[in-house]
Design an enzyme around this catalytic site. Structure first.
Site, PDB file in Angstrom:
ATOM      1  N   GLU A 180      29.545  36.415  21.284  1.00  0.00           N
ATOM      2  CA  GLU A 180      29.225  37.675  21.957  1.00  0.00           C
ATOM      3  C   GLU A 180      29.111  38.840  20.982  1.00  0.00           C
ATOM      4  O   GLU A 180      28.373  39.785  21.247  1.00  0.00           O
ATOM      5  CB  GLU A 180      30.214  37.992  23.092  1.00  0.00           C
TER       6      GLU A 180
ATOM      7  N   GLU B 254      38.193  30.557  22.538  1.00  0.00           N
ATOM      8  CA  GLU B 254      38.122  32.020  22.469  1.00  0.00           C
ATOM      9  C   GLU B 254      37.514  32.473  21.139  1.00  0.00           C
ATOM     10  O   GLU B 254      36.722  33.413  21.109  1.00  0.00           O
ATOM     11  CB  GLU B 254      39.532  32.599  22.673  1.00  0.00           C
TER      12      GLU B 254
ATOM     13  N   ASN C  46      27.227  52.184  42.474  1.00  0.00           N
ATOM     14  CA  ASN C  46      27.633  51.004  41.697  1.00  0.00           C
ATOM     15  C   ASN C  46      27.711  49.837  42.677  1.00  0.00           C
ATOM     16  O   ASN C  46      28.326  49.972  43.731  1.00  0.00           O
ATOM     17  CB  ASN C  46      29.016  51.274  41.068  1.00  0.00           C
ATOM     18  N   GLY C  47      27.093  48.705  42.336  1.00  0.00           N
ATOM     19  CA  GLY C  47      27.148  47.540  43.232  1.00  0.00           C
ATOM     20  C   GLY C  47      25.749  47.066  43.546  1.00  0.00           C
ATOM     21  O   GLY C  47      24.787  47.366  42.821  1.00  0.00           O
TER      22      GLY C  47
ATOM     23  N   TRP D 124      24.597  49.801  34.393  1.00  0.00           N
ATOM     24  CA  TRP D 124      24.356  48.419  33.960  1.00  0.00           C
ATOM     25  C   TRP D 124      23.352  47.861  34.961  1.00  0.00           C
ATOM     26  O   TRP D 124      23.631  47.777  36.169  1.00  0.00           O
ATOM     27  CB  TRP D 124      25.648  47.625  33.965  1.00  0.00           C
TER      28      TRP D 124
ATOM     29  N   LYS E  60      34.179  34.808  20.973  1.00  0.00           N
ATOM     30  CA  LYS E  60      34.139  36.103  20.270  1.00  0.00           C
ATOM     31  C   LYS E  60      32.954  36.154  19.304  1.00  0.00           C
ATOM     32  O   LYS E  60      32.265  37.162  19.212  1.00  0.00           O
ATOM     33  CB  LYS E  60      35.436  36.353  19.496  1.00  0.00           C
TER      34      LYS E  60
ATOM     35  N   LYS F 195      31.297  45.573  30.498  1.00  0.00           N
ATOM     36  CA  LYS F 195      32.739  45.363  30.477  1.00  0.00           C
ATOM     37  C   LYS F 195      33.248  44.738  31.762  1.00  0.00           C
ATOM     38  O   LYS F 195      34.105  43.882  31.753  1.00  0.00           O
ATOM     39  CB  LYS F 195      33.425  46.711  30.225  1.00  0.00           C
TER      40      LYS F 195
ATOM     41  N   CYS G 221      28.644  49.691  36.052  1.00  0.00           N
ATOM     42  CA  CYS G 221      28.252  51.087  36.182  1.00  0.00           C
ATOM     43  C   CYS G 221      29.478  51.993  36.254  1.00  0.00           C
ATOM     44  O   CYS G 221      30.483  51.627  36.840  1.00  0.00           O
ATOM     45  CB  CYS G 221      27.373  51.371  37.402  1.00  0.00           C
TER      46      CYS G 221
ATOM     47  N   ARG H  31      31.312  50.658  30.852  1.00  0.00           N
ATOM     48  CA  ARG H  31      31.001  49.943  32.092  1.00  0.00           C
ATOM     49  C   ARG H  31      29.515  49.595  32.204  1.00  0.00           C
ATOM     50  O   ARG H  31      29.118  48.845  33.095  1.00  0.00           O
ATOM     51  CB  ARG H  31      31.417  50.779  33.307  1.00  0.00           C
TER      52      ARG H  31
ATOM     53  N   HIS I  48      34.152  12.000  19.302  1.00  0.00           N
ATOM     54  CA  HIS I  48      33.395  11.520  20.471  1.00  0.00           C
ATOM     55  C   HIS I  48      32.015  12.168  20.554  1.00  0.00           C
ATOM     56  O   HIS I  48      31.365  12.098  21.592  1.00  0.00           O
ATOM     57  CB  HIS I  48      34.194  11.783  21.753  1.00  0.00           C
TER      58      HIS I  48
HETATM   59  C1  F6R Z   1      34.856  38.285  26.689  1.00  0.00           C
HETATM   60  C2  F6R Z   1      35.218  38.984  27.914  1.00  0.00           C
HETATM   61  C3  F6R Z   1      34.860  38.363  29.211  1.00  0.00           C
HETATM   62  C4  F6R Z   1      35.908  38.693  30.284  1.00  0.00           C
HETATM   63  C5  F6R Z   1      35.435  38.183  31.656  1.00  0.00           C
HETATM   64  C6  F6R Z   1      36.469  38.468  32.735  1.00  0.00           C
HETATM   65  O1  F6R Z   1      35.276  38.979  25.552  1.00  0.00           O
HETATM   66  O2  F6R Z   1      35.754  40.071  27.880  1.00  0.00           O
HETATM   67  O3  F6R Z   1      34.675  36.987  29.087  1.00  0.00           O
HETATM   68  O4  F6R Z   1      37.135  38.094  29.932  1.00  0.00           O
HETATM   69  O5  F6R Z   1      34.227  38.822  31.988  1.00  0.00           O
HETATM   70  O6  F6R Z   1      36.706  39.836  32.859  1.00  0.00           O
HETATM   71  P1  F6R Z   1      38.006  40.348  33.602  1.00  0.00           P
HETATM   72  O7  F6R Z   1      39.187  39.968  32.772  1.00  0.00           O
HETATM   73  O8  F6R Z   1      37.842  41.834  33.705  1.00  0.00           O
HETATM   74  O9  F6R Z   1      38.043  39.676  34.944  1.00  0.00           O
END
Ligand code: F6R
Length: 616
Positions: free
Chosen positions: A493, A486, A103-104, A77, A490, A611, A2, A30, A509
């Site tokens: 998501e 990674e 927020n929270g 969010w 990517k 985010k 949020c 956010r 395996h």
């Molecule tokens: C994927 C992504 C997430 C963050 C994870 C940790 O693209 O962005 O997997 O890496 O949520 O977030 P932070 O780095 O803010 O702790």
């Protein structure tokens, strides 16, 4: 999660709604389930709409709010209660005297709701937040002062929260409080701001104050008064925001993610800048650990989530090699539940872009409770994890707006290299001239990343034939393994395509059973200057090719051996083995972004994600 903004300007100011909406547009990353804004002019008026901020803007265009100097806003969010107009913030109290955003998570909301029901006040939404508005209104009636009322209210709350509130009969005042959720204050000239992060007001002022844990702030046009939840006054220095407003806009690209992929050379360069002291040794940003303790550590545990955890995997290879210290990498949300073996000789390294990820924050607290020292690698100044750690190494990636992490990832990897070299220097594993050689190699990486990005058209051209694939596999060895993970993340998501990353040696395996005719398989091929490693990956490559897979290789320039088996080769410049991830991940980011775009998906705000994950 949020985004929250609060603004208070001079009595005759009419720009409150505009300032708050501008802040919300920068904070939308956010959370984007709903948005709302409230003003006070003697009575409270508010508008809130489910969906993205644009829905709120459309509504305000036909039904504008009254001119006001005092406003709060929220972009949500969802946690408690679905993403509806009703559940959107701000929440108005039963008597219309208070409006607030949150927020929270208020963990004792059910109990608070029961107390309200006994007084005949019923909830009209499904949120945990609404009860706070009613409780604040009751306290306000009793105290007659908004600050005192919020102090009394936060004393009743359990959980995590940033709360920003206004009162109908108190135009010119905004109050805000934080526990376990972010809050910063922006300092203007005859106006002041509060926000979830500095992006909320970076277009208005460059001066800010961090809020500490369990602190409350009252802002008026001419004053900022901070106190603890116990009512003790707090004096805190202001800092200058070094992110400019333009850094938070798209800079000519169609999406933030494309912009952020292109920002990667500077993210790495800026993270490396200014790290050498005059005496020629490496420095951290904030070090509240005695160096003698760092010399004695016998184990490192990296705690992080998602992409940041993959940066931690890369760190393991580099730090173990340079410092000869065992490194474990642990998902932050698993860490404290497995009773980890942690002592005062353990250094816990928390890696986090936002500095607010609740899982990582809880791991940090657990580690410190167990007597370990915590060093945080963080992108966001003033964030909770930066504040609560014993040492901080900031990544200077700038604001990362796209939900999927790109530039923060390469900056995190860069920071872990710096940490490895710092420890190697401190503990005598490397001479300073060796450290300088590695730093020179690191300084060459931004240009190498640029060289990879310059091939983006060729990488994008691959997606036309991939739009309908059901699964994509990613394989790598050594530091190529976390890059494979990674690459798969990517794609999942962004393009909503099932993808798996494997250590290439694991293929035989089990996972090789997935390979069938035309199955796309990406290989992150190590440098041929590591012949044993390289040869092993070439064998894996042939194993899948023989089963009809479509093989796509990320391989160094001059690696002629791969061409024989690969359907496509994407070239990366010659790079020292341990630094490979900084270049080999880039084609995978471009590929995922392009494939999502080809499928018509929202690259910057993929479904179901936010985010900053500030709930456990
Ligand atoms: C994927 C992504 C997430 C963050 C994870 C940790 O693209 O962005 O997997 O890496 O949520 O977030 P932070 O780095 O803010 O702790």
């Amino acid at each position: 999660m949020c985004g929250i903004v609060g603004y208070v300007g001079a009595e005759n100011s009419t720009r409150a709604v505009d300032v708050v909406l501008e802040g919300l547009s920068r904070l939308e990353y956010r959370g984007y389930d709903s948005a709302g804004v409230a003003v006070t002019t003697g009575t409270i008026s508010q508008v809130k709409r489910a969906g993205k901020l644009q829905n709120l803007l459309d509504e305000l265009a036909s039904n504008p709010l009254p001119n006001s100097a005092t406003s709060i806003g929220h972009t949500r969010w969802t946690t408690h209660g679905g993403p509806t107009d009703e559940n959107a913030h701000p929440h108005l109290s039963f008597d219309g005297s208070i409006s607030l955003v949150h927020n929270g998570i208020i963990e004792n909301h059910a109990e608070l709701a029961r107390e309200l029901a006994e007084q005949g006040i019923e909830r009209v939404t499904q949120t945990d937040t609404e009860v706070v508005a009613h409780h604040l209104a009751l306290s306000y009636k009793k105290e007659g002062d908004l600050t005192k009322a919020l102090l009394a209210t936060v004393a009743e709350l359990e959980g995590s929260f940033t709360i920003v509130a206004i009162a109908a009969d108190a135009p010119g005042t905004v109050v805000a409080a934080r526990r376990n959720s972010p809050l910063v204050v922006g300092l203007g000239d005859g106006e002041n701001f509060v926000g979830s992060d500095v992006a909320a007001f970076v277009g208005q002022t460059k001066r800010a104050i961090e809020m500490g844990q369990d602190e409350l702030v009252t802002i008026t046009p001419d004053s900022v008064t901070i106190q603890t939840f116990e009512g003790e006054p707090v004096e805190r220095d202001e800092f200058e925001i070094n992110w400019n407003a333009e850094a938070a806009v798209k800079g000519g690209f169609n999406t933030f993610m494309e912009k952020e992929i292109h920002d990667q050379p500077s993210a790495v360069r800026d993270t490396l800048l200014g790290r050498m002291s005059e005496s020629g040794s490496l420095m951290l940003d904030e070090l509240r650990i005695d160096e003698s303790i760092l010399r004695r550590i016998d184990k490192i545990i990296v705690v992080a989530c998602g992409t940041a955890a993959y940066a931690g995997h890369v760190a393991k290879y580099a730090i173990e090699h340079w410092c000869r210290i065992p490194v474990e990498v642990e998902l932050a949300h698993e860490f404290r539940y497995r009773d980890p073996v942690v002592s005062e000789k353990t250094l816990v390294v928390a890696i986090t872009q936002s500095g607010e990820t609740m899982d990582t924050l809880m791991a940090v607290r657990h580690a410190r409770d167990q007597g370990a020292k915590v060093l945080a690698i963080v992108n966001t100044h003033g964030s909770t994890i930066a504040r609560e750690s014993d040492a901080v190494l900031y990544t200077h990636a700038g604001p990362e707006v796209a939900v999927a992490s790109t530039k923060a990832f390469v900056a995190q990897i860069t920071a872990t290299y710096l940490l490895g070299l710092y420890l190697a220097q401190l503990r005598g594993n490397k001479y300073s001239d060796e450290v300088i050689t590695y730093l020179d190699e690191l300084m060459a990486m931004p240009d190498k990343i640029t060289a990879v990005i310059s091939q983006e058209d060729e990488i994008k051209a691959l997606v036309a034939s991939m739009k309908d694939v059901k699964t994509v596999l990613f394989l790598g060895r050594h530091v190529g393994y976390p890059v494979a993970l990674e690459g798969a993340l990517k794609l999942k998501e962004l393009a909503y395509i099932h993808a798996e990353g494997f250590a290439a040696g694991e293929l035989k395996h089990g996972p090789i059973a997935l390979v069938e005719e035309d199955q796309p398989v990406f290989f992150i091929v190590p440098t041929p200057r590591r012949p044993v490693l390289h040869a092993k990956v070439l064998s894996n490559l042939q194993e899948v090719k023989a089963r009809g897979a479509r093989v796509l290789c990320i391989a160094e320039e001059g690696d002629t051996a791969v061409a024989e088996y690969a359907d496509t080769v994407i070239r990366i410049p010659e790079t020292p083995t341990l630094l490979h991830p900084l270049v080999s991940v880039v084609p995978l980011q471009i590929f995922a972004c392009a494939l999502a775009t080809e499928k018509g998906l929202d690259v910057d705000q993929p479904r179901n994600l936010a985010k900053s994950v500030t709930v456990e």
